[in-house]
Design a protein around this motif. Structure first.
Motif, PDB file in Angstrom:
ATOM      1  N   ILE A  61       1.014  -1.223  -0.017  1.00 17.10           N
ATOM      2  CA  ILE A  61      -0.278   0.025  -0.160  1.00 17.10           C
ATOM      3  C   ILE A  61       1.138   1.407  -0.030  1.00 17.10           C
ATOM      4  N   GLN A  62       0.546   2.154  -0.811  1.00 19.10           N
ATOM      5  CA  GLN A  62       1.320   3.496  -0.843  1.00 19.10           C
ATOM      6  C   GLN A  62       0.334   4.705  -1.067  1.00 19.10           C
ATOM      7  N   LEU A  63       1.008   5.603  -0.115  1.00 19.18           N
ATOM      8  CA  LEU A  63      -0.036   6.878  -0.100  1.00 19.18           C
ATOM      9  C   LEU A  63       0.929   7.884  -0.683  1.00 19.18           C
ATOM     10  N   ARG A  64       0.331   8.753  -1.533  1.00 20.01           N
ATOM     11  CA  ARG A  64       1.013   9.707  -2.341  1.00 20.01           C
ATOM     12  C   ARG A  64       0.051  11.197  -2.306  1.00 20.01           C
ATOM     13  N   LEU A  65       0.815  12.295  -1.924  1.00 18.74           N
ATOM     14  CA  LEU A  65       0.288  13.473  -2.077  1.00 18.74           C
ATOM     15  C   LEU A  65       0.671  14.235  -3.271  1.00 18.74           C
ATOM     16  N   ILE A  66       0.324  14.960  -4.153  1.00 17.14           N
ATOM     17  CA  ILE A  66       0.720  15.644  -5.208  1.00 17.14           C
ATOM     18  C   ILE A  66       0.286  17.089  -5.189  1.00 17.14           C
ATOM     19  N   HIS A  67       1.081  18.064  -5.033  1.00 18.11           N
ATOM     20  CA  HIS A  67       0.665  19.632  -4.799  1.00 18.11           C
ATOM     21  C   HIS A  67       0.871  20.222  -6.308  1.00 18.11           C
ATOM     22  N   ASP A  68      -0.374  20.497  -6.796  1.00 17.92           N
ATOM     23  CA  ASP A  68      -0.457  21.124  -8.085  1.00 17.92           C
ATOM     24  C   ASP A  68      -1.486  22.334  -7.986  1.00 17.92           C
ATOM     25  N   ARG A  69      -2.174  22.331  -8.984  1.00 17.14           N
ATOM     26  CA  ARG A  69      -3.287  23.359  -8.784  1.00 17.14           C
ATOM     27  C   ARG A  69      -4.406  22.848  -7.929  1.00 17.14           C
ATOM     28  N   THR A  70      -4.312  21.548  -7.595  1.00 22.29           N
ATOM     29  CA  THR A  70      -5.237  21.208  -6.435  1.00 22.29           C
ATOM     30  C   THR A  70      -4.121  20.310  -5.708  1.00 22.29           C
ATOM     31  N   LEU A  71      -4.679  19.920  -4.597  1.00 18.30           N
ATOM     32  CA  LEU A  71      -4.031  18.779  -3.737  1.00 18.30           C
ATOM     33  C   LEU A  71      -4.875  17.450  -4.065  1.00 18.30           C
ATOM     34  N   MET A  72      -3.946  16.645  -4.486  1.00 16.23           N
ATOM     35  CA  MET A  72      -4.216  15.244  -4.825  1.00 16.23           C
ATOM     36  C   MET A  72      -3.710  14.197  -3.892  1.00 16.23           C
ATOM     37  N   CYS A  73      -4.790  13.415  -3.396  1.00 13.46           N
ATOM     38  CA  CYS A  73      -4.533  12.475  -2.430  1.00 13.46           C
ATOM     39  C   CYS A  73      -4.632  11.147  -3.192  1.00 13.46           C
ATOM     40  N   GLU A  74      -3.834  10.203  -3.330  1.00  9.78           N
ATOM     41  CA  GLU A  74      -3.861   8.947  -4.012  1.00  9.78           C
ATOM     42  C   GLU A  74      -3.352   7.754  -2.746  1.00  9.78           C
ATOM     43  N   VAL A  75      -4.194   6.759  -2.938  1.00 12.90           N
ATOM     44  CA  VAL A  75      -3.643   5.505  -2.184  1.00 12.90           C
ATOM     45  C   VAL A  75      -3.829   4.365  -3.099  1.00 12.90           C
ATOM     46  N   ALA A  76      -2.632   3.785  -3.344  1.00 12.33           N
ATOM     47  CA  ALA A  76      -2.627   2.581  -4.151  1.00 12.33           C
ATOM     48  C   ALA A  76      -2.200   1.288  -3.377  1.00 12.33           C
ATOM     49  N   ASP A  77      -3.055   0.403  -3.965  1.00 10.60           N
ATOM     50  CA  ASP A  77      -2.539  -1.000  -3.272  1.00 10.60           C
ATOM     51  C   ASP A  77      -2.748  -2.237  -4.681  1.00 10.60           C
ATOM     52  N   ALA A  78      -2.491  -3.554  -4.125  1.00  5.95           N
ATOM     53  CA  ALA A  78      -2.259  -4.591  -5.184  1.00  5.95           C
ATOM     54  C   ALA A  78      -3.596  -5.038  -5.635  1.00  5.95           C
ATOM     55  N   GLY A  79      -4.583  -4.806  -4.880  1.00  6.94           N
ATOM     56  CA  GLY A  79      -6.126  -5.325  -5.005  1.00  6.94           C
ATOM     57  C   GLY A  79      -6.698  -4.907  -6.210  1.00  6.94           C
ATOM     58  N   SER A  80      -7.597  -5.673  -6.555  1.00 11.71           N
ATOM     59  CA  SER A  80      -8.522  -5.391  -7.842  1.00 11.71           C
ATOM     60  C   SER A  80      -9.857  -4.861  -7.502  1.00 11.71           C
ATOM     61  N   THR A  81     -10.271  -4.841  -6.507  1.00 14.03           N
ATOM     62  CA  THR A  81     -11.881  -4.841  -6.064  1.00 14.03           C
ATOM     63  C   THR A  81     -11.951  -3.388  -6.083  1.00 14.03           C
ATOM     64  N   THR A  82     -12.800  -2.802  -7.001  1.00 17.18           N
ATOM     65  CA  THR A  82     -13.279  -1.298  -6.833  1.00 17.18           C
ATOM     66  C   THR A  82     -13.874  -0.936  -5.714  1.00 17.18           C
ATOM     67  N   PRO A  83     -13.801   0.178  -5.154  1.00 16.91           N
ATOM     68  CA  PRO A  83     -14.813   0.852  -4.266  1.00 16.91           C
ATOM     69  C   PRO A  83     -16.039   1.423  -4.748  1.00 16.91           C
ATOM     70  N   TYR A  84     -16.978   1.282  -4.266  1.00 19.28           N
ATOM     71  CA  TYR A  84     -18.120   2.056  -5.091  1.00 19.28           C
ATOM     72  C   TYR A  84     -18.979   2.941  -3.643  1.00 19.28           C
TER      73      TYR A  84
END
Length: 724
Positions: free
Chosen positions: A639-662
């Motif tokens: 699991i990896q957490l990433r923040l990107i500071h651009d024109r917005t603040l982007m919060c991303e969490v990646a994991d190896a699973g394939s289940t899509t949250p809804y």
């Protein structure tokens, strides 16, 4: 006096000769009454008068000197007069009837003279029969000469008219340009049968509406004069009392004026303008629609316009009208297609930190029409951007509409973050379905009538890499900061619409400041060189230093395209890349332990402080908490957490699973199910993108004032631990 049979006729002609003028006048008056068409026009009337006088004198002289009928010389100008009658459109029967009536009148006067010269009835009868035979022979001789000259001229006129009409078929309507077609009509007419020509077209929003009196606004689209001083001005002033109309100027025909009547009735007409000019008014009608009116003026030619001239002008104008109508319909269809095409292309490109872009679209020349080329710049999650260029087969409204549907499909597929090769696979299915729809709607088109090519590239400014895939499209060109432009080799993909064939993607590194060029066939293909030579020119043009991307676009188009419009549509998309460094990106590895949620939140808070975004601490903290919690509970490590500071603040969490949250609405007594609802309330946008292995759930927060909950959201969040 004792007269013999041989001298009686000679004596009668000799006695009548001093009164020849009286006889000529008598014949002339008789012909005016019986053959009025020979006296309707001044020049023809004068010619007929001369003809009568010369024939009377020739007949009297021949009889007086006892010359055989076949040896009596007809007037030298007789054949020329017959040709003139043919030129002016007079019938041969009118000429023959005039001969017969004139000879009959002369015969009557000669027969009246015989009893005055002798009382011998037998001699008078014998001489009368001889006189009738003589006059009949002379009539046959002169009629034969006149008919031969008349018919020869008629044949020549018919051949000439056919040649002019045939020339009009070749010279008028060479292009689908309305003004040029009208000018071709004016040029042809002034070369053959007019001294000056003007062409006025109705200026209406719908050319299919019949013109009505009082609304006849026309535009002068063409004019030409072969005389100095533009003499059609004098003719127009003689009719309207107005100043001449300059080219491309609008004017309104006065009610009841000859051009207005021609437009209303659709009937041509001839007009005499004073003593030295004449005019033909010919409406330009095609497919039941009146488009305008052509005016033909004759000033210095010896003859005024006749019926034959009017017929010729009608035949030439009819062909010009069809060509003008074709050009008008094509212009309308092209304008509609171009409007549709431009409305379906991006009005402006979004402001992005990942790339700086410049775009151009040029429609094809008038002969081919608008095509289906398009470009697009699509923002994606994670500060990435999709660069798209495509080309639909064909031209016209159908190609433009198909382009719009494909561009919409690409944007929809890009919104779910499909990799380039998978996106082209889905787009291929879309084209196949569109082709199937066309084949069921028409009998003349088949599924193969719809096809397209496409190049889809995704640039990631964090990794500094670009992933590309193509479907039968031209290879892109990349220029790095070293200043050398190179063609990017990509796996060959089939054009869209074939189905069943795979697409492959390739990745390339694009360092900071790299320039990538995407384009369509029309940019590099031309009559004077092949595509390979065009690619070489493109690379050379990109290597020329320019102050901006916009200037580079202009340099490329100027170097590769002709001065006028290109033969095919051209779409050009230039993008200069930028990369995100450590100052804009923060990444943490997260263990699959619920206790890691608090640490992740702390790390985010510290990073926001470093970036000066403390106002987003609460919002980003809640979003990260929910995303990390979901990844730990339902995903798979790593699991990896990433923040990107651009024109917005982007919060991303990646994991190896394939289940899509809804997203779902939790019931009142449910203990869970509110996490994504919370994220949706706090974030501007959120979503999920899948990779070859695993997925990434992301959310974007607007910089500045944090987003507040709605009342409904606050009610749903009551009772959640840690949420006040």
């Amino acid at each position: 006096m004792d007269l013999t049979a041989d001298s009686l006729l000679s004596r009668a002609a000799h006695e009548l000769s001093p009164r020849a003028d009286e006889l000529i006048h008598d014949v002339e008056q008789w012909l005016r009454h019986e053959v009025p068409e020979l006296w309707a026009e001044p020049d023809i009337a004068q010619m007929t008068r001369e003809n009568v006088a010369e024939h009377v004198i020739a007949v009297l002289s021949g009889i007086e000197h006892d010359i055989e009928p076949r040896r009596i010389n007809p007037p030298a100008a007789d054949a020329e007069r017959a040709r003139r009658l043919a030129q002016r459109g007079k019938s041969v029967t009118a000429m023959l009837r005039a001969f017969r009536l004139a000879q009959g009148r002369i015969l009557d006067r000669l027969l009246e003279e015989l009893p005055r010269l002798t009382s011998d009835a037998d001699l008078i009868n014998a001489e009368a029969r001889k006189l009738i035979a003589l006059m009949t022979g002379y009539l046959d001789c002169t009629s034969e000469t006149g008919v031969l000259a008349f018919q020869a001229e008629r044949d020549r006129q018919v051949q000439w008219r056919l040649s002019v009409v045939n020339e009009a078929s070749v010279r008028v309507g060479t292009t689908l340009d309305i003004a040029r077609t009208a000018q071709e009509l004016a040029d042809l007419a002034t070369e053959h049968f007019a001294d000056a020509v003007t062409v006025d077209l109705l200026d209406t929003s719908s050319g299919d509406e019949p013109p009505a009196m009082g609304t006849l606004v026309v535009r002068r689209v063409a004019q030409r004069s072969v005389m100095d001083g533009c003499p059609e001005t004098t003719s127009l002033e003689a009719i309207y009392g107005e100043s001449p109309v300059p080219p491309e100027q609008l004017q309104k025909y006065p009610d009841g004026s000859p051009p207005a009547r021609a437009l209303i009735t659709g009937r041509p007409s001839r007009h005499h303008l004073g003593s030295s000019a004449s005019m033909l008014l010919v409406p330009l009608c095609a497919r039941g629609t009146t488009l305008g009116v052509a005016q033909f003026f004759r000033h210095h030619k010896p003859d005024a316009y006749g019926d034959e001239d009017l017929l010729l002008a009608q035949e030439v104008a009819a062909r010009a009208a069809v060509a003008i109508d074709n050009a008008r319909r094509y212009t309308h269809a092209r304008a509609t297609a171009l409007t549709l095409q431009r409305s379906l292309l991006p009005r402006s490109t979004p402001a992005l930190s990942a790339v700086e872009v410049a775009c151009r679209y040029l429609p094809a020349s008038a002969q081919l029409g608008v095509g289906g080329d398009w470009y697009d710049v699509i923002p994606l999650s994670g500060a990435r951007v999709a660069l798209v260029v495509g080309d639909v087969v064909g031209h016209g409204i159908h190609a433009a509409a198909t382009m719009g549907r494909l561009r919409t499909a690409v944007r929809t597929l890009a919104d779910i973050d499909l990799p380039p090769d998978e996106l082209l696979t889905h787009l291929d299915d879309v084209v196949i379905r569109l082709a199937a729809e066309v084949s069921t709607q028409t009998d003349t088109e088949s599924a193969g009538d719809i096809g397209a090519t496409c190049l889809y590239a995704v640039y990631d400014p964090v990794a500094g890499r670009c992933t590309l895939a193509r479907a039968g499209h031209r290879l892109p060109v990349v220029m790095t900061r070293g200043g050398t432009a190179d063609i990017v080799e990509l796996p060959a993909g089939p054009p869209l619409g074939l189905g069943g064939l795979p697409f492959e993607a390739a990745e390339i590194d694009l360092p900071e400041g790299s320039l990538i060029a995407l384009y369509t066939d029309g940019l590099i293909e031309a009559l004077d060189h092949d595509a390979e030579a065009g690619l070489t020119r493109l690379c050379h043009a990109l290597e020329q230093s320019s102050a901006s991307l916009e200037a580079t676009c202009d340099t490329v188009l100027e170097a590769l395209l002709p001065a006028d419009r290109p033969r095919d549509d051209v779409a050009l998309l230039l993008a200069r890349t930028h990369t995100f460094g450590d100052r804009q990106v923060a990444t943490w590895d997260v263990d699959a332990d619920p206790a890691e949620v608090a640490q992740a939140r702390t790390s985010v808070s510290e990073q926001l402080t470093t970036w000066g975004l403390e106002e987003l601490d609460f919002t980003a903290g809640l979003i990260v908490s929910e995303l990390v919690t979901n990844a730990i509970r339902y995903g798979r490590p790593p699991i990896q957490l990433r923040l990107i500071h651009d024109r917005t603040l982007m919060c991303e969490v990646a994991d190896a699973g394939s289940t899509t949250p809804y997203l779902r609405r939790a019931r009142v007594f449910d203990e869970g199910g509110r996490g994504l609802f919370l994220v949706a309330q706090l974030a501007e946008h959120w979503g999920t993108r899948h990779a070859r292995r695993g997925k990434t759930v992301w959310a974007e927060c607007a910089l500045g004032t944090p987003k507040f909950f709605s009342d409904a959201a606050a009610l749903d969040l009551e009772g959640i631990p840690g949420v006040v």
